[in-house]
Design an enzyme around this catalytic site. Structure first.
Site, short mmCIF file in Angstrom:
data_model
loop_
_atom_site.label_atom_id
_atom_site.label_comp_id
_atom_site.label_asym_id
_atom_site.label_seq_id
_atom_site.Cartn_x
_atom_site.Cartn_y
_atom_site.Cartn_z
N PRO A 105 0.84 -1.22 0.01
CA PRO A 105 0.11 0.01 0.14
C PRO A 105 0.73 1.14 0.01
O PRO A 105 2.05 1.37 0.61
CB PRO A 105 -0.75 -0.24 1.27
CG PRO A 105 0.08 -0.86 2.26
CD PRO A 105 0.73 -1.92 1.18
N LEU A 110 5.17 1.87 4.75
CA LEU A 110 5.78 0.79 4.57
C LEU A 110 6.97 0.55 3.59
O LEU A 110 7.28 -0.51 2.98
CB LEU A 110 4.69 -0.29 4.30
CG LEU A 110 3.63 -0.43 5.22
CD1 LEU A 110 2.62 -1.39 4.86
CD2 LEU A 110 4.30 -0.99 6.65
N GLY A 111 7.47 1.86 3.00
CA GLY A 111 8.60 1.88 2.24
C GLY A 111 8.29 1.46 1.05
O GLY A 111 9.28 1.17 0.22
N ASP A 156 15.11 3.12 4.81
CA ASP A 156 14.24 2.39 3.86
C ASP A 156 14.95 1.75 2.59
O ASP A 156 14.83 0.70 2.13
CB ASP A 156 13.30 3.48 3.40
CG ASP A 156 12.61 3.89 4.63
OD1 ASP A 156 12.54 3.50 5.68
OD2 ASP A 156 11.46 4.52 3.98
C1 MEV Z 1 10.55 6.27 7.31
O1 MEV Z 1 10.37 5.03 6.93
C2 MEV Z 1 11.45 6.58 8.44
C3 MEV Z 1 11.69 7.95 8.83
O2 MEV Z 1 12.64 7.79 9.83
C4 MEV Z 1 12.54 8.78 7.70
C5 MEV Z 1 13.91 8.29 7.20
O3 MEV Z 1 14.48 7.48 7.93
O4 MEV Z 1 14.25 8.71 6.28
C6 MEV Z 1 10.47 8.72 9.47
#
Ligand code: MEV
Length: 321
Positions: A105, A110-111, A156
């Site tokens: 999604p 969720l990357g 990510d």
């Molecule tokens: C996003 O999945 C995680 C965050 O910490 C952003 C990042 O680390 O780039 C919010």
């Protein structure tokens, strides 16, 4: 965290796949050089790339699970990512046709954007017979994430590439980070719940940055607290101590709330999951909407999923392994 290159190749990593992920502990503070733990989930983005008309902009078709064409959240961003990849691979004028098949999604924390970039890099490289190491794939996906997010930590794209649980820290090492594998003695079941509210990580990351710039000492203290939860969480995972992991996740959720990246839906889901027997629950990823994760207790994942479904939320089950 000491530098250690990944050692185990994930299953099915060859070809054109990028892995979706959850952050178990440490989102947001990871942008400021603190540690975080992330793990892949069983959902991926797959890309197929063929040669297009030389000189033409990339043509990207985004397929939904039912075989219809999906409306991309931002066609502009996908094109900028595809154009950057072609340029960095030395193919600025080649023209590519891309088909994207996503199980993830979108805008849910969720990357999906990192998984899209990794899938596209792998598929483009294969189409033009370019050999890339996983490190090169991840580093180019990091450049793509800058287009999508602004100031990503790199966690990510790293999990999207390597597809296994890691302890991650952004550093000034040449690679930009240090990573360590996390191996758990037994698979740990995790329920993922979707709020159904789309949230752009770039927005919540920018909001946290604005708050930190106003009061750096106040926010650095919160980031430091989260970092120590992450250190304890890595130990808990290695021991397979889900009770401890759950408690650390609950405290992390309190601190994410202090960073003002939670939302009414996330708070409701966290409460439902805990009432249904979760050992711990928190938002995952950028927050502001998006997704929640819960670690199942002795009664298992099903009561948690059923309670969330009963309140109208979509759930997935994954395992940290
Ligand atoms: C996003 O999945 C995680 C965050 O910490 C952003 C990042 O680390 O780039 C919010």
């Amino acid at each position: 965290v000491t530098a250690m290159p990944p050692t185990r190749a994930p299953q099915g990593a060859a070809g054109h796949v990028g892995y979706g992920k959850i952050i178990l502990l440490g989102e947001h503070s990871v942008v400021y050089g603190r540690r975080a733990i992330a793990a892949p989930i069983g959902l991926t983005v797959r890309a197929e790339v063929g040669r297009g008309t030389p000189g033409q902009a990339p043509i990207i078709t985004d397929w939904d699970a039912d075989g219809s064409v999906q409306e991309p959240i931002s066609a502009d961003v996908s094109h900028r990512v595809a154009t950057l990849i072609a340029a960095r691979l030395g193919l600025p004028q080649s023209g590519v046709r891309v088909d994207v098949f996503s199980e993830l999604p979108r805008a849910s924390g969720l990357g999906a954007s990192a998984a899209f970039a990794v899938a596209l890099i792998r598929a483009t490289a294969e189409c033009f017979s370019i050999r890339l190491s996983d490190e090169q794939v991840s580093s180019l996906a990091f450049e793509c994430e800058k287009i999508v997010h602004g100031t990503p930590s790199g966690i990510d794209n790293t999990v999207a590439t390597f597809g296994r649980p890691i302890l991650f820290q952004k550093t000034d090492a040449p690679s930009g980070h240090e990573i360590r594998d996390i191996v758990t003695p037994n698979p740990i079941p995790i329920v993922i719940g979707l709020t159904g509210m789309h949230a752009l990580t770039s927005h919540t990351v920018a909001a946290v940055r604005a708050a930190w710039q106003q009061r750096p000492a106040r926010y650095d203290a919160i980031f430091d607290q989260i970092d120590s939860l992450v250190g304890e969480g890595a130990d808990a995972l290695r021991r397979g101590d889900t009770v401890e992991l759950g408690e650390l996740m609950n405290i992390n959720q309190g601190l994410l709330n202090a960073l003002q990246v939670s939302s009414p839906e996330l708070e409701q889901m966290v409460a439902i999951a805990r009432r249904a027997g979760a050992l711990g629950a928190k938002l995952t990823g950028g927050g502001g909407g998006g997704a929640m994760i819960a670690v199942a207790g002795s009664a298992g994942a099903e009561p948690i999923r059923a309670a969330l479904r009963g309140a109208g939320y979509t759930t997935y089950l994954t395992e940290i392994r």
